[in-house]
Design a protein around this motif. Structure first.
Motif, PDB file in Angstrom:
ATOM      1  N   PRO A 290      40.929  48.489  11.477  1.00 37.30           N
ATOM      2  CA  PRO A 290      39.732  48.575  10.650  1.00 37.30           C
ATOM      3  C   PRO A 290      39.066  47.200  10.515  1.00 37.30           C
ATOM      4  O   PRO A 290      39.728  46.205  10.262  1.00 37.30           O
ATOM      5  N   GLY A 291      37.755  47.190  10.731  1.00 37.65           N
ATOM      6  CA  GLY A 291      37.017  45.943  10.611  1.00 37.65           C
ATOM      7  C   GLY A 291      36.618  45.320  11.931  1.00 37.65           C
ATOM      8  O   GLY A 291      35.756  44.442  11.967  1.00 37.65           O
ATOM      9  N   ILE A 292      37.222  45.747  13.034  1.00 40.30           N
ATOM     10  CA  ILE A 292      36.881  45.159  14.319  1.00 40.30           C
ATOM     11  C   ILE A 292      35.591  45.792  14.847  1.00 40.30           C
ATOM     12  O   ILE A 292      35.397  47.010  14.754  1.00 40.30           O
ATOM     13  N   ALA A 293      34.694  44.961  15.378  1.00 40.51           N
ATOM     14  CA  ALA A 293      33.464  45.467  15.972  1.00 40.51           C
ATOM     15  C   ALA A 293      33.774  46.114  17.315  1.00 40.51           C
ATOM     16  O   ALA A 293      34.660  45.656  18.041  1.00 40.51           O
ATOM     17  N   THR A 294      33.045  47.170  17.638  1.00 43.34           N
ATOM     18  CA  THR A 294      33.296  47.906  18.878  1.00 43.34           C
ATOM     19  C   THR A 294      33.194  47.006  20.095  1.00 43.34           C
ATOM     20  O   THR A 294      34.039  47.058  20.997  1.00 43.34           O
ATOM     21  N   ASN A 295      32.164  46.159  20.133  1.00 42.36           N
ATOM     22  CA  ASN A 295      31.997  45.290  21.306  1.00 42.36           C
ATOM     23  C   ASN A 295      33.098  44.244  21.391  1.00 42.36           C
ATOM     24  O   ASN A 295      33.518  43.853  22.482  1.00 42.36           O
ATOM     25  N   LEU A 296      33.611  43.795  20.234  1.00 42.16           N
ATOM     26  CA  LEU A 296      34.683  42.801  20.253  1.00 42.16           C
ATOM     27  C   LEU A 296      35.985  43.422  20.749  1.00 42.16           C
ATOM     28  O   LEU A 296      36.732  42.800  21.519  1.00 42.16           O
ATOM     29  N   LEU A 297      36.270  44.662  20.345  1.00 41.54           N
ATOM     30  CA  LEU A 297      37.468  45.343  20.832  1.00 41.54           C
ATOM     31  C   LEU A 297      37.394  45.498  22.347  1.00 41.54           C
ATOM     32  O   LEU A 297      38.380  45.244  23.056  1.00 41.54           O
ATOM     33  N   ALA A 298      36.227  45.888  22.847  1.00 39.40           N
ATOM     34  CA  ALA A 298      36.064  46.042  24.295  1.00 39.40           C
ATOM     35  C   ALA A 298      36.278  44.718  25.016  1.00 39.40           C
ATOM     36  O   ALA A 298      36.928  44.658  26.066  1.00 39.40           O
ATOM     37  N   THR A 299      35.753  43.643  24.437  1.00 41.10           N
ATOM     38  CA  THR A 299      35.917  42.315  25.042  1.00 41.10           C
ATOM     39  C   THR A 299      37.374  41.897  25.069  1.00 41.10           C
ATOM     40  O   THR A 299      37.892  41.422  26.086  1.00 41.10           O
ATOM     41  N   ARG A 300      38.064  42.082  23.948  1.00 42.77           N
ATOM     42  CA  ARG A 300      39.459  41.673  23.880  1.00 42.77           C
ATOM     43  C   ARG A 300      40.315  42.491  24.859  1.00 42.77           C
ATOM     44  O   ARG A 300      41.234  41.953  25.490  1.00 42.77           O
ATOM     45  N   LEU A 301      40.031  43.762  24.992  1.00 38.09           N
ATOM     46  CA  LEU A 301      40.795  44.581  25.939  1.00 38.09           C
ATOM     47  C   LEU A 301      40.562  44.116  27.369  1.00 38.09           C
ATOM     48  O   LEU A 301      41.502  44.048  28.178  1.00 38.09           O
ATOM     49  N   ARG A 302      39.323  43.763  27.707  1.00 44.68           N
ATOM     50  CA  ARG A 302      39.044  43.252  29.050  1.00 44.68           C
ATOM     51  C   ARG A 302      39.794  41.953  29.304  1.00 44.68           C
ATOM     52  O   ARG A 302      40.332  41.725  30.394  1.00 44.68           O
ATOM     53  N   GLU A 303      39.844  41.090  28.283  1.00 47.89           N
ATOM     54  CA  GLU A 303      40.556  39.821  28.431  1.00 47.89           C
ATOM     55  C   GLU A 303      42.055  40.051  28.624  1.00 47.89           C
ATOM     56  O   GLU A 303      42.690  39.377  29.448  1.00 47.89           O
ATOM     57  N   LEU A 304      42.613  40.991  27.869  1.00 51.11           N
ATOM     58  CA  LEU A 304      44.040  41.290  28.004  1.00 51.11           C
ATOM     59  C   LEU A 304      44.345  41.914  29.358  1.00 51.11           C
ATOM     60  O   LEU A 304      45.395  41.643  29.951  1.00 51.11           O
ATOM     61  N   GLU A 305      43.425  42.732  29.861  1.00 49.60           N
ATOM     62  CA  GLU A 305      43.594  43.287  31.203  1.00 49.60           C
ATOM     63  C   GLU A 305      43.554  42.176  32.247  1.00 49.60           C
ATOM     64  O   GLU A 305      44.382  42.138  33.168  1.00 49.60           O
ATOM     65  N   ALA A 306      42.585  41.268  32.119  1.00 42.95           N
ATOM     66  CA  ALA A 306      42.448  40.177  33.082  1.00 42.95           C
ATOM     67  C   ALA A 306      43.674  39.275  33.081  1.00 42.95           C
ATOM     68  O   ALA A 306      44.050  38.717  34.121  1.00 42.95           O
ATOM     69  N   ALA A 307      44.319  39.145  31.916  1.00 43.04           N
ATOM     70  CA  ALA A 307      45.509  38.303  31.796  1.00 43.04           C
ATOM     71  C   ALA A 307      46.778  39.021  32.240  1.00 43.04           C
ATOM     72  O   ALA A 307      47.861  38.426  32.236  1.00 43.04           O
ATOM     73  N   GLY A 308      46.666  40.309  32.573  1.00 43.86           N
ATOM     74  CA  GLY A 308      47.837  41.058  33.025  1.00 43.86           C
ATOM     75  C   GLY A 308      48.737  41.547  31.914  1.00 43.86           C
ATOM     76  O   GLY A 308      49.903  41.876  32.148  1.00 43.86           O
ATOM     77  N   LEU A 309      48.204  41.626  30.691  1.00 43.38           N
ATOM     78  CA  LEU A 309      49.014  42.078  29.556  1.00 43.38           C
ATOM     79  C   LEU A 309      48.779  43.546  29.228  1.00 43.38           C
ATOM     80  O   LEU A 309      49.616  44.178  28.569  1.00 43.38           O
ATOM     81  N   VAL A 310      47.659  44.073  29.645  1.00 44.26           N
ATOM     82  CA  VAL A 310      47.283  45.461  29.354  1.00 44.26           C
ATOM     83  C   VAL A 310      46.774  46.113  30.626  1.00 44.26           C
ATOM     84  O   VAL A 310      46.116  45.464  31.447  1.00 44.26           O
ATOM     85  N   VAL A 311      47.090  47.387  30.792  1.00 35.61           N
ATOM     86  CA  VAL A 311      46.523  48.165  31.899  1.00 35.61           C
ATOM     87  C   VAL A 311      45.798  49.378  31.330  1.00 35.61           C
ATOM     88  O   VAL A 311      46.178  49.914  30.281  1.00 35.61           O
ATOM     89  N   ARG A 312      44.777  49.800  32.054  1.00 35.99           N
ATOM     90  CA  ARG A 312      43.989  50.975  31.683  1.00 35.99           C
ATOM     91  C   ARG A 312      44.392  52.109  32.637  1.00 35.99           C
ATOM     92  O   ARG A 312      44.384  51.932  33.856  1.00 35.99           O
ATOM     93  N   THR A 313      44.737  53.268  32.065  1.00 34.21           N
ATOM     94  CA  THR A 313      45.217  54.382  32.871  1.00 34.21           C
ATOM     95  C   THR A 313      44.443  55.649  32.544  1.00 34.21           C
ATOM     96  O   THR A 313      44.161  55.928  31.371  1.00 34.21           O
ATOM     97  N   GLN A 314      44.106  56.407  33.561  1.00 34.40           N
ATOM     98  CA  GLN A 314      43.480  57.724  33.379  1.00 34.40           C
ATOM     99  C   GLN A 314      44.585  58.772  33.373  1.00 34.40           C
ATOM    100  O   GLN A 314      45.287  58.959  34.374  1.00 34.40           O
ATOM    101  N   LEU A 315      44.776  59.443  32.245  1.00 36.16           N
ATOM    102  CA  LEU A 315      45.799  60.474  32.162  1.00 36.16           C
ATOM    103  C   LEU A 315      45.365  61.693  32.965  1.00 36.16           C
ATOM    104  O   LEU A 315      44.176  62.023  33.028  1.00 36.16           O
TER     105      LEU A 315
ATOM    106  N   PRO B  16      54.808  45.120  31.213  1.00 36.24           N
ATOM    107  CA  PRO B  16      56.044  44.452  30.774  1.00 36.24           C
ATOM    108  C   PRO B  16      55.777  43.053  30.223  1.00 36.24           C
ATOM    109  O   PRO B  16      56.433  42.631  29.260  1.00 36.24           O
ATOM    110  N   ARG B  17      54.824  42.345  30.817  1.00 32.73           N
ATOM    111  CA  ARG B  17      54.475  41.008  30.320  1.00 32.73           C
ATOM    112  C   ARG B  17      53.896  41.083  28.907  1.00 32.73           C
ATOM    113  O   ARG B  17      54.208  40.274  28.042  1.00 32.73           O
ATOM    114  N   GLY B  18      53.049  42.088  28.674  1.00 30.38           N
ATOM    115  CA  GLY B  18      52.484  42.265  27.339  1.00 30.38           C
ATOM    116  C   GLY B  18      53.528  42.702  26.333  1.00 30.38           C
ATOM    117  O   GLY B  18      53.566  42.216  25.194  1.00 30.38           O
TER     118      GLY B  18
END
Length: 222
Positions: A45-70, A83-85
């Motif tokens: 709660p409190g996070i801006a939508t665009n900031l969440l999207a930015t942070r997720l992209r940064e975490l993906e670029a750093a290899g800490l998060v992956v995006r998966t289509q179920l 595993p690194r994340g």
């Protein structure tokens, strides 16, 4: 991504996870597992939508998060830790321990989600009756909570799931929940206050209190 520009492992680590909201996103993924974007928004709660999207992209670029289509029938995109994340769990648990003495009663403007207790409970709960049959204590609700599974001297804390049949459910004011699981509020007092439904002894079994040497909240510096 900004950098401190320092040849230091701490500085390089903070280059990746030191920005505002980043570690809280990791907390959500550690607690909930693979999560939809909307799930992360509810837990932050409190996070801006665009900031969440930015942070997720940064975490993906750093290899800490992956995006998966179920696959179908779900057919939704989820985010999950690599595993690194996931290796950041130890760091977050140490931060939880460090911040615990600051857990004075919550103010009126502070948000709370019951599943946020998952990481602290992994360090606080114990099996006080290892010879008893396995039991499950739910904290919060199925929609927002965590299940404490205990048996044979082992404790596991995970997001609440419909697959588990809790022997007891604990819910109530956030400050009271913290007080109960840190040993400041007796189990019997919590039961009398209506915080516990089901087997009170199951709750008593898992309540451990503050680890030895860990300062109580009232001992925190102002």
């Amino acid at each position: 991504m900004r950098s401190y520009g320092q040849y230091c492992a701490l500085a390089r680590g903070l280059d990746v996870v030191g920005d505002r909201w980043t570690l809280l996103i990791v907390r959500e993924l550690l607690s909930l597992g693979p999560s939809r974007y909307a799930d992360l928004q509810r837990g932050l709660p409190g996070i801006a939508t665009n900031l969440l999207a930015t942070r997720l992209r940064e975490l993906e670029a750093a290899g800490l998060v992956v995006r998966t289509q179920l696959p179908r029938p779900a057919s939704v995109v989820v985010f999950e830790l690599t595993p690194r994340g996931a290796a950041l769990e130890g760091t977050l648990r140490e931060l939880v321990k460090w911040g615990a003495p600051m857990m004075s009663p919550p103010s009126a403007h502070e948000e709370f989600r019951a599943h946020w207790l998952q990481l602290p409970l992994r360090g606080l709960c114990r099996d006080n009756a290892p010879g008893a049959p396995p039991q499950v204590v739910r904290v919060g609700s199925l929609d927002d909570g965590c299940d404490i599974a205990v048996g044979g001297g082992h404790v596991e804390v995970a997001a609440s799931t419909s697959a588990a049949e809790p022997d007891a459910v604990v819910d109530g004011d956030p400050g009271a929940l913290v007080a109960l699981f840190t040993g400041q509020l007796p189990v019997d007092a919590a039961a009398s206050a209506g915080m516990i439904s089901g087997d009170v002894e199951a709750v008593r079994r898992v309540v451990g209190g503050y680890p030895a040497g860990m300062p109580q909240p009232e001992e925190a510096l102002p």
